[in-house]
Design an enzyme around this catalytic site. Structure first.
Site, PDB file in Angstrom:
ATOM      1  N   ASP A   1       0.820  -1.218   0.000  1.00 36.42           N
ATOM      2  CA  ASP A   1       0.000   0.000   0.000  1.00 36.42           C
ATOM      3  C   ASP A   1       0.852   1.267   0.000  1.00 36.42           C
ATOM      4  O   ASP A   1       0.428   2.295  -0.527  1.00 36.42           O
ATOM      5  CB  ASP A   1      -0.902   0.038   1.244  1.00 36.42           C
ATOM      6  CG  ASP A   1      -2.173  -0.768   1.055  1.00 36.42           C
ATOM      7  OD1 ASP A   1      -2.359  -1.334  -0.037  1.00 36.42           O
ATOM      8  OD2 ASP A   1      -2.972  -0.844   2.012  1.00 36.42           O
TER       9      ASP A   1
ATOM     10  N   HIS B   1      -3.810   9.005   7.245  1.00 36.06           N
ATOM     11  CA  HIS B   1      -3.554   7.697   7.857  1.00 36.06           C
ATOM     12  C   HIS B   1      -2.159   7.559   8.456  1.00 36.06           C
ATOM     13  O   HIS B   1      -1.933   6.674   9.289  1.00 36.06           O
ATOM     14  CB  HIS B   1      -3.739   6.570   6.840  1.00 36.06           C
ATOM     15  CG  HIS B   1      -5.142   6.426   6.327  1.00 36.06           C
ATOM     16  ND1 HIS B   1      -6.219   6.268   7.169  1.00 36.06           N
ATOM     17  CD2 HIS B   1      -5.635   6.397   5.066  1.00 36.06           C
ATOM     18  CE1 HIS B   1      -7.325   6.151   6.443  1.00 36.06           C
ATOM     19  NE2 HIS B   1      -7.002   6.242   5.173  1.00 36.06           N
TER      20      HIS B   1
ATOM     21  N   GLY C   1      -1.910   3.270   4.586  1.00 43.49           N
ATOM     22  CA  GLY C   1      -2.969   3.668   3.671  1.00 43.49           C
ATOM     23  C   GLY C   1      -2.591   4.733   2.660  1.00 43.49           C
ATOM     24  O   GLY C   1      -3.312   5.725   2.497  1.00 43.49           O
TER      25      GLY C   1
ATOM     26  N   ASP D   1     -13.682  12.057   4.278  1.00 37.26           N
ATOM     27  CA  ASP D   1     -13.138  10.950   3.479  1.00 37.26           C
ATOM     28  C   ASP D   1     -13.941   9.686   3.796  1.00 37.26           C
ATOM     29  O   ASP D   1     -14.454   9.530   4.896  1.00 37.26           O
ATOM     30  CB  ASP D   1     -11.673  10.764   3.895  1.00 37.26           C
ATOM     31  CG  ASP D   1     -10.847   9.916   2.951  1.00 37.26           C
ATOM     32  OD1 ASP D   1     -11.085   8.698   2.897  1.00 37.26           O
ATOM     33  OD2 ASP D   1      -9.938  10.461   2.308  1.00 37.26           O
TER      34      ASP D   1
ATOM     35  N   HIS E   1     -12.767   6.874   4.328  1.00 37.34           N
ATOM     36  CA  HIS E   1     -11.982   6.124   5.314  1.00 37.34           C
ATOM     37  C   HIS E   1     -11.827   6.922   6.602  1.00 37.34           C
ATOM     38  O   HIS E   1     -11.707   8.151   6.572  1.00 37.34           O
ATOM     39  CB  HIS E   1     -10.596   5.789   4.750  1.00 37.34           C
ATOM     40  CG  HIS E   1     -10.633   4.966   3.499  1.00 37.34           C
ATOM     41  ND1 HIS E   1     -10.545   5.523   2.242  1.00 37.34           N
ATOM     42  CD2 HIS E   1     -10.770   3.627   3.322  1.00 37.34           C
ATOM     43  CE1 HIS E   1     -10.618   4.553   1.331  1.00 37.34           C
ATOM     44  NE2 HIS E   1     -10.754   3.402   1.960  1.00 37.34           N
TER      45      HIS E   1
ATOM     46  N   ASP F   1     -13.062  10.263  -2.015  1.00 38.59           N
ATOM     47  CA  ASP F   1     -13.434   8.859  -2.219  1.00 38.59           C
ATOM     48  C   ASP F   1     -14.798   8.548  -1.606  1.00 38.59           C
ATOM     49  O   ASP F   1     -15.292   7.427  -1.704  1.00 38.59           O
ATOM     50  CB  ASP F   1     -12.367   7.906  -1.666  1.00 38.59           C
ATOM     51  CG  ASP F   1     -11.885   8.262  -0.282  1.00 38.59           C
ATOM     52  OD1 ASP F   1     -12.475   9.163   0.350  1.00 38.59           O
ATOM     53  OD2 ASP F   1     -10.902   7.651   0.190  1.00 38.59           O
TER      54      ASP F   1
ATOM     55  N   TYR G   1     -10.070   8.218  -5.872  1.00 41.04           N
ATOM     56  CA  TYR G   1      -9.349   7.292  -6.756  1.00 41.04           C
ATOM     57  C   TYR G   1      -9.996   7.138  -8.126  1.00 41.04           C
ATOM     58  O   TYR G   1      -9.544   6.326  -8.921  1.00 41.04           O
ATOM     59  CB  TYR G   1      -9.184   5.950  -6.023  1.00 41.04           C
ATOM     60  CG  TYR G   1      -8.555   6.179  -4.676  1.00 41.04           C
ATOM     61  CD1 TYR G   1      -7.199   6.499  -4.573  1.00 41.04           C
ATOM     62  CD2 TYR G   1      -9.319   6.231  -3.514  1.00 41.04           C
ATOM     63  CE1 TYR G   1      -6.626   6.803  -3.357  1.00 41.04           C
ATOM     64  CE2 TYR G   1      -8.754   6.528  -2.284  1.00 41.04           C
ATOM     65  CZ  TYR G   1      -7.406   6.819  -2.213  1.00 41.04           C
ATOM     66  OH  TYR G   1      -6.840   7.146  -0.999  1.00 41.04           O
TER      67      TYR G   1
END
Length: 431
Positions: free
Chosen positions: A95, A137, A145, A172, A174, A261, A300
């Site tokens: 990642d 992250h 991440g 986000d 996430h 995202d 993304y």
């Protein structure tokens, strides 16, 4: 007409030239696409434009461990085979691969967020934008991440020099785990993250019951959501929670992470927000008229990221944008309809009204537990870092001068138009 707020916008053309590797979803090229759209709509005329300084290792080590920063500085794709143990220790794996110019990439996006915070601190702007930032992250001693350096934490630490309380908001898809973890034990930063939770979704943190500890108890707010949340559900919940947070916490500054995202159709996401719904959150936060630092984050499906952050730049400068995308350097990416709007997905909204109501009730109950606008004894403000100037006499003429150094001596017409708003030549004097 110029927006009544003073807006600072940070961008470096080199940021989009790095390549994480084949099949990696993070495409920094999205930042070039965003900037091109911002220019094509003429939004640069309503902002002051700056190229950020490249953050020095000593600045990055204000949060990250010195050994981790030193390793990021030293490692290259050509030498990584010599450092298997360190790669594992610092989580530089699939990642978070090692790639060419990785450290410079980190320096640029972190430098943008640090510079943005400093301009806010000194009252030189009301809103500061760094779409390259928002890498939420990264941890103190490791990458995570797709994030290597946590520019958000560094920016918040800068803001804390001048503000007793800073509010961090994250939209986000996430969970903003790196920022929450950094401030989990303090009441000087309240973190509020709206994110997908469950089903082994990365990073797996951000449960409703995670509320902070010690002095930070009740100052971490997590809003765990399920697949398919739409504009109506998301914005209603967002506004009710954030309005109560601002009312009780009275932040001196706000940091808003605008990861794209969470949009419908994102390659890694599972929400169903339109660009209008996403941007409504930005519009709502702006209306508080509190010093505001805005960053990017995930995202993304890169043409939609560019659309989203351009619309949100328009929101921040009070300029509605026509739906037809003007001709720009990346026009082919927006074919065939060349439209700023994106269609919603047909996915089901798994967030029932009762589920969202339950979340809201629990969060409101916890907010009643916090000390109203916690105070802090402010000591003498530490100085901004003095950035050493390079000595041209000591430079080796045989060494290739990199683009960033060259840029200090020339004006790049691919980045900035309209001389009055191009402040790159003033950056060395910025506080």
């Amino acid at each position: 007409m110029r927006s009544k707020e003073k807006i600072s916008y940070f961008y470096d053309g080199d940021i989009g030239n790095v390549y994480f590797g084949p099949n990696h979803p993070m495409k920094p090229h999205r930042l070039c696409m965003t900037h091109s759209l911002v220019l094509s709509y003429g939004l640069h005329k309503k902002m002051e434009i700056f190229r950020p300084h490249k953050a020095y290792p000593v600045e990055l080590a204000q949060f990250h461990s010195a050994d981790y920063v030193e390793f990021l500085h030293r490692i290259t794709p050509h030498t990584q085979h010599l450092y298997d143990n360190e790669l594992s220790r610092y989580n530089l794996k699939e990642d978070c691969p090692v790639f060419e110019n990785m450290f410079e990439f980190c320096q640029i996006y972190a430098g943008g967020t640090i510079d943005a915070a400093r301009r806010l601190n000194h009252g030189l702007c009301d809103i500061a934008i760094n779409w390259a930032g928002g890498l939420h992250h990264a941890k103190k001693c490791e990458a995570s991440g797709f994030c290597y350096i946590n520019d958000l934490v560094l920016g918040i630490l800068e803001l804390l020099k001048y503000h007793a309380r800073v509010l961090y908001i994250d939209i986000d898809v996430h969970h903003g785990d790196g920022v929450e973890e950094a401030f989990y034990f303090t009441d000087r930063v309240m973190t509020v993250s709206f994110h997908k939770y469950g089903d082994m979704f990365f990073p797996g943190t951000g449960d409703l019951k995670d509320i902070g500890e010690r002095d930070g108890k009740y100052y971490a707010i997590n809003v765990p959501l399920k697949d398919g949340i739409d504009d109506t559900s998301f914005t209603r919940l967002f506004k009710s929670i954030i309005s109560k947070v601002v009312e009780l916490y009275l932040p001196g500054a706000i940091v808003l992470q605008c990861g794209a995202d969470s949009l419908a159709g994102d390659r890694l996401g599972c929400f169903n927000l339109s660009i209008e719904g996403h941007a409504e959150c930005v519009r709502f936060v702006k209306k508080f008229n509190i010093p505001l630092l805005v960053t990017g984050g995930g995202g993304y499906t890169k043409e939609n990221v560019a659309r989203c952050w351009t619309v949100e730049t328009g929101v921040l400068v009070d300029t509605p944008l026509r739906n037809e995308i003007p001709d720009n350097e990346y026009s082919e990416y927006f074919a065939p309809d060349y439209s700023l709007r994106i269609p919603n997905s047909s996915i089901e909204n798994l967030n029932s009204k009762s589920y969202l109501s339950q979340i809201k009730v629990q969060i409101m109950e916890r907010l009643r537990c916090i000390q109203h606008a916690p105070g802090v004894q402010m000591h003498e403000v530490p100085p901004d870092f003095l950035i050493p100037e390079s000595d041209e006499d000591e430079q080796n003429p045989d060494e290739r001068v990199n683009q960033h150094t060259e840029d200090k001596h020339i004006e790049r017409d691919d980045e900035y138009y309209d001389g009055d708003n191009d402040n790159d030549h003033n950056m060395d004097d910025a506080p």
